[in-house]
Design a protein around this motif. Structure first.
Motif, mmCIF file in Angstrom:
data_model
loop_
_atom_site.group_PDB
_atom_site.id
_atom_site.type_symbol
_atom_site.label_atom_id
_atom_site.label_comp_id
_atom_site.label_asym_id
_atom_site.label_seq_id
_atom_site.Cartn_x
_atom_site.Cartn_y
_atom_site.Cartn_z
ATOM 1 N N LYS A 79 0.649 -0.862 -0.074
ATOM 2 C CA LYS A 79 -0.178 -0.016 0.360
ATOM 3 C C LYS A 79 0.821 1.039 0.496
ATOM 4 O O LYS A 79 0.824 2.381 -0.590
ATOM 5 C CB LYS A 79 -0.972 0.426 1.022
ATOM 6 C CG LYS A 79 -1.671 -0.781 0.992
ATOM 7 C CD LYS A 79 -3.133 -0.994 2.072
ATOM 8 C CE LYS A 79 -4.613 -2.269 1.614
ATOM 9 N NZ LYS A 79 -5.089 -2.103 3.269
ATOM 10 N N VAL A 80 2.153 1.305 0.832
ATOM 11 C CA VAL A 80 2.901 2.168 0.951
ATOM 12 C C VAL A 80 3.399 1.896 -0.145
ATOM 13 O O VAL A 80 3.836 3.536 -1.235
ATOM 14 C CB VAL A 80 3.659 2.366 2.146
ATOM 15 C CG1 VAL A 80 4.359 3.698 2.369
ATOM 16 C CG2 VAL A 80 2.655 2.300 3.152
ATOM 17 N N TYR A 81 4.540 0.995 -0.798
ATOM 18 C CA TYR A 81 5.445 1.318 -2.218
ATOM 19 C C TYR A 81 5.396 0.133 -2.750
ATOM 20 O O TYR A 81 5.318 -0.977 -3.391
ATOM 21 C CB TYR A 81 6.637 0.806 -1.654
ATOM 22 C CG TYR A 81 7.173 1.453 -0.455
ATOM 23 C CD1 TYR A 81 7.155 2.859 -0.771
ATOM 24 C CD2 TYR A 81 7.029 1.185 0.962
ATOM 25 C CE1 TYR A 81 7.827 3.663 0.360
ATOM 26 C CE2 TYR A 81 7.740 2.102 2.278
ATOM 27 C CZ TYR A 81 8.070 3.122 1.097
ATOM 28 O OH TYR A 81 8.552 4.308 2.756
ATOM 29 N N PRO A 82 3.797 1.088 -3.729
ATOM 30 C CA PRO A 82 3.273 -0.954 -4.955
ATOM 31 C C PRO A 82 4.504 -0.786 -6.016
ATOM 32 O O PRO A 82 4.350 -2.005 -6.203
ATOM 33 C CB PRO A 82 2.342 0.776 -5.628
ATOM 34 C CG PRO A 82 2.319 2.108 -5.230
ATOM 35 C CD PRO A 82 2.821 2.267 -3.742
ATOM 36 N N PHE A 83 5.510 -0.647 -6.112
ATOM 37 C CA PHE A 83 6.269 -0.580 -7.203
ATOM 38 C C PHE A 83 7.138 -2.103 -6.344
ATOM 39 O O PHE A 83 8.020 -2.926 -6.918
ATOM 40 C CB PHE A 83 7.752 0.432 -7.192
ATOM 41 C CG PHE A 83 7.991 0.658 -6.077
ATOM 42 C CD1 PHE A 83 9.100 0.244 -5.861
ATOM 43 C CD2 PHE A 83 7.401 2.358 -5.371
ATOM 44 C CE1 PHE A 83 10.160 0.589 -4.704
ATOM 45 C CE2 PHE A 83 8.841 2.787 -4.770
ATOM 46 C CZ PHE A 83 9.680 1.956 -3.765
ATOM 47 N N PHE A 84 6.840 -2.408 -5.137
ATOM 48 C CA PHE A 84 7.531 -3.832 -4.362
ATOM 49 C C PHE A 84 7.759 -4.666 -5.139
ATOM 50 O O PHE A 84 6.591 -5.186 -5.410
ATOM 51 C CB PHE A 84 7.191 -3.615 -2.601
ATOM 52 C CG PHE A 84 8.448 -2.940 -2.214
ATOM 53 C CD1 PHE A 84 9.405 -2.178 -2.722
ATOM 54 C CD2 PHE A 84 8.603 -3.546 -0.991
ATOM 55 C CE1 PHE A 84 9.988 -1.169 -1.494
ATOM 56 C CE2 PHE A 84 9.022 -3.019 0.088
ATOM 57 C CZ PHE A 84 10.066 -1.346 -0.284
ATOM 58 N N GLY A 85 8.144 -5.870 -5.397
ATOM 59 C CA GLY A 85 8.076 -7.112 -6.120
ATOM 60 C C GLY A 85 8.905 -7.912 -4.987
ATOM 61 O O GLY A 85 10.167 -7.737 -4.538
ATOM 62 N N GLU A 86 9.575 -9.647 -6.053
ATOM 63 C CA GLU A 86 9.307 -10.480 -5.884
ATOM 64 C C GLU A 86 11.428 -10.228 -5.072
ATOM 65 O O GLU A 86 12.118 -10.691 -4.424
ATOM 66 C CB GLU A 86 10.173 -11.359 -6.377
ATOM 67 C CG GLU A 86 10.602 -12.968 -6.218
ATOM 68 C CD GLU A 86 10.386 -13.740 -7.249
ATOM 69 O OE1 GLU A 86 11.165 -15.425 -7.211
ATOM 70 O OE2 GLU A 86 9.732 -13.373 -8.010
ATOM 71 N N GLU A 87 12.213 -8.610 -5.878
ATOM 72 C CA GLU A 87 13.038 -8.282 -5.237
ATOM 73 C C GLU A 87 13.951 -7.846 -4.551
ATOM 74 O O GLU A 87 14.863 -7.965 -3.802
ATOM 75 C CB GLU A 87 13.792 -7.786 -6.778
ATOM 76 C CG GLU A 87 14.428 -8.722 -8.103
ATOM 77 C CD GLU A 87 12.416 -8.956 -8.636
ATOM 78 O OE1 GLU A 87 12.704 -8.629 -10.016
ATOM 79 O OE2 GLU A 87 11.884 -8.035 -8.959
ATOM 80 N N ASP A 88 12.310 -8.063 -4.158
ATOM 81 C CA ASP A 88 12.200 -6.679 -2.622
ATOM 82 C C ASP A 88 12.665 -8.104 -1.042
ATOM 83 O O ASP A 88 12.314 -7.284 -0.100
ATOM 84 C CB ASP A 88 11.267 -5.808 -2.564
ATOM 85 C CG ASP A 88 11.421 -4.590 -3.274
ATOM 86 O OD1 ASP A 88 12.716 -4.245 -3.359
ATOM 87 O OD2 ASP A 88 10.482 -4.573 -4.247
#
Length: 697
Positions: free
Chosen positions: A639-648
């Motif tokens: 909700k805060v960082y919608p760009f987060f993905g598997e690499e994170d």
């Protein structure tokens, strides 16, 4: 002590529907017109309990006798329409003048309150030399949700324990003050608390034990058994951590360079969301690029965990990284035995498309320095030597030498420091806080503080490894000073108490109590160092005095641990720790450091509660990780960082709700990871506890 009450009709449940008028009490601007009719057996301990109307409604009160020492008191109101009332409160006035006071947060003025945000193990405790009174809010009512926020207040000057309802706002970093505008919708409004009175010797010596037992057995135990804070295999979180640090985020996390021709390396001190491989913008480094060996951020501690993991899994690449970090620690230069606490790089601003970004100039610009969390300067290159940081690093060297590999350089480095340390111990047993970089003389602050406990633990470990009596004698002298001058009054003042993010009181409270609360500004870090030192004292001497003082200190520490799951916390929090009685964190990363000590006391004392709390603390260390293993937390991150993905996967903020507020929309989630005070520290704790305790329960 409350005598056992026997009622032939009602048994152990007594309903007091009658009240008396009480027009003599004032708290702030609120009069308290209603007074409960109490059992006679309470008269010596409690002079009166008074409460407000809600609007014009008297409501109904109910007292239930749970046992000879504990009452449950509840108030119910049924407003037929919306009630607008800024403040409602119930006030317990003891029938004696307490000499001891404890509350989870400071309220230095009548406008301040202890907002429910910091209800981790909520209680108000007062005592004299004959009795202890404890007030604990009814968390079962709170779990259902409340129309207005609850609060506590401890007014030592006027001898009042307060439970109330009011809106609040955050003041300073972080206190809370009342805020107008509270509204109660038509319907049922209930509020209640437990009131315990004890006069036995054990309760007088340790006023925290019974409240902790009550909180854990009533709420924490079953919640832990149900899978809070996490119920996944912790090994998988550790795998996420090391993949994040040494693979998916490695370009920004792993630092490798040469010092005088020797290759060294370590994960960097801190990274933020702009350094994610999925971030769509430019990198903006949050603080100066550096590696620390300090009481919080210890690269050597994290490397010890990496060593254990690499040894267990046969991972030679990770073993090499652990050894490079050890080499870095051994490279920190000494000045007459004292040594620096960090290595940093010069920083500069770069401009890209009209915007400025903070960047490092690279390791060719390195310099040695010390933690800038101190009373003197924010410049790490000019910061003084900190005895606490040096003793912690030297202790870690000894533990590495004892438990991982017999690298004689570690023992030699630590013993060189010990020789210098013994030379600055004062006659009263304490070690100073900071030393001037040039003169090596003690400076002005914390020269008689519980930071001394860390040096005691270090010296006792060095005695254990070398058999040299001077180390044992100095260590015991140091901890005896802490027993004498710190524990009885709760003077838990250390560097973090005043010179981190919560600076309230740094200009007027150091060494002084908040008069209204009869309490010092306190930090649980120094409680941990002291409980650990006392455990080691008992282990080496078998003197029961050290164990009794250690358990009391541990229990005061555990009053800052979450014993339940509030509905207004949007990640799991059981077992996680707060920090200060003037700050707002939940799930702070220190829980990974605390967990083994809690388990050690649990094993020694055969305590199921301590064991549960220790395992919960370890598991809480992974709650804030961005990972599919934590679906609730993961949703908050996205909700805060919608760009987060598997690499994170593996990214992990050091705490939750630091600013004093949380929300379903992600407020309270933060924006950085400190490997050595976050995921790397949690992984270290897991690997260490796995080696020492076996299967994680």
């Amino acid at each position: 002590m409350i005598k056992r009450l026997i009622y032939t009709v009602l048994g152990m449940v007594i309903i007091f529907s009658s009240v008396v008028q009480a027009q003599d009490a004032e708290v702030g601007s609120q009069s308290l017109p209603m007074e409960l009719k109490l059992p006679r057996s309470l008269e010596k301990a409690v002079r009166k309990i008074q409460y407000n109307l809600l609007g014009s409604e008297k409501g109904a009160s109910r007292i239930e006798v749970l046992d000879e020492n504990c009452l449950h008191i509840q108030f119910n109101f049924s407003p037929g329409q919306t009630v607008r009332q800024d403040d409602w409160q119930v006030v317990v006035t003891p029938g004696f003048t307490p000499s001891f006071h404890w509350a989870p947060h400071l309220t230095p003025t009548g406008s301040h309150i202890i907002d429910q945000h910091v209800f981790r193990s909520p209680a108000l405790i007062v005592a004299d030399d004959r009795q202890v009174i404890t007030l604990i809010p009814d968390l079962d009512i709170m779990k259902k949700g409340t129309p207005v926020r609850w609060y506590l207040d401890l007014d030592a000057e006027n001898n009042r324990l307060v439970l109330g309802m009011s809106n609040s706002r955050v003041d300073d970093h972080v206190l809370f003050v009342r805020k107008p505008g509270a509204e109660y919708p038509a319907g049922e409004v209930e509020i209640g608390f437990f009131l315990m009175v004890h006069s036995d010797e054990a309760s007088l010596k340790n006023p925290f034990r019974r409240p902790l037992d009550f909180l854990w057995n009533r709420w924490g135990h079953d919640l832990y058994q149900a899978g809070n804070p996490v119920d996944a295999d912790l090994e998988r979180y550790v795998e996420h951590t090391y993949n994040w640090a040494f693979n998916s985020w490695a370009d920004n996390v792993w630092q490798e360079f040469e010092l005088d021709g020797k290759k060294v390396g370590s994960p960097v001190f801190i990274v933020n969301v702009t350094q994610s491989p999925n971030y769509p913008g430019e990198v903006n480094e949050r603080e100066f690029r550096s590696v620390w060996n300090q009481a919080w951020f210890s690269s050597l501690r994290s490397a010890g965990g990496l060593y254990r993991y690499a040894r267990r899994t046969g991972n030679t690449a990770l073993m090499e990284k652990a050894l490079l970090t050890k080499e870095l620690a051994l490279s920190f230069p000494k000045v007459e035995g004292f040594f620096y606490g960090l290595i940093g790089t010069e920083m500069h601003e770069v401009e890209i498309d009209g915007r400025k970004y903070n960047r490092s100039k690279g390791w060719d610009t390195y310099y040695w320095g010390n933690s800038n969390r101190n009373p003197y300067t924010w410049n790490a290159a000019e910061s003084p030597f900190h005895i606490l940081d040096m003793s912690w690093t030297a202790l870690l060297m000894l533990r590495w030498y004892d438990e991982l590999e017999k690298d004689e350089r570690l023992l030699h480095y630590a013993e060189q420091y010990a020789g210098s340390l013994l030379g600055i111990q004062s006659e009263n047993g304490f070690f100073p806080g900071w030393l001037d970089l040039r003169t090596l003389q003690p400076m002005a602050h914390l020269n008689e503080s519980p930071e001394t406990s860390m040096s005691a633990t270090f010296l006792l470990k060095l005695y254990e490894l070398t058999g040299k009596q001077e180390y044992k004698e100095a260590g015991l002298k140091a901890i005896d000073a802490v027993i004498r001058d710190i524990i009885p009054t709760g003077r838990w003042e250390d560097f973090e108490t005043y010179w981190s993010c919560s600076r309230y009181g740094s200009d007027h409270l150091v060494g002084k109590k908040v008069i209204r609360n009869n309490m010092y500004k306190q930090n649980n870090f120094s409680m941990f160092w002291t409980a650990e030192a006392l455990f080691e004292c008992y282990r080496l001497t078998s003197d029961r005095r050290y164990l009794d003082q250690g358990q009391r200190t541990l229990d005061e520490l555990l009053m800052t641990q979450a014993s339940w799951q509030p509905p207004y916390m949007y990640v799991n929090v059981l077992g996680g720790f707060g920090v200060l009685n003037a700050d707002a964190e939940w799930n702070d990363s220190r829980q990974s450091l605390f967990s083994e000590l809690i388990l050690q006391y649990g094993k020694l004392l055969d305590s199921d509660e301590y064991n549960g709390r220790g395992w919960a603390a370890l598991k809480a260390s992974f709650v804030m990780m961005y990972s599919p293993l934590n679906p609730v937390t993961k949703a908050q991150w996205e909700k805060v960082y919608p760009f987060f993905g598997e690499e994170d996967y593996g990214f992990m903020m050091e705490n939750y709700g630091h600013g004093g507020r949380t929300s379903p929309e992600g407020e309270g989630m933060g924006e950085f990871t400190i490997y050595d005070w976050g995921n790397g520290a949690a992984a270290e704790a897991y690997n260490r506890i796995l080696d020492k305790f076996g299967k994680i329960e």
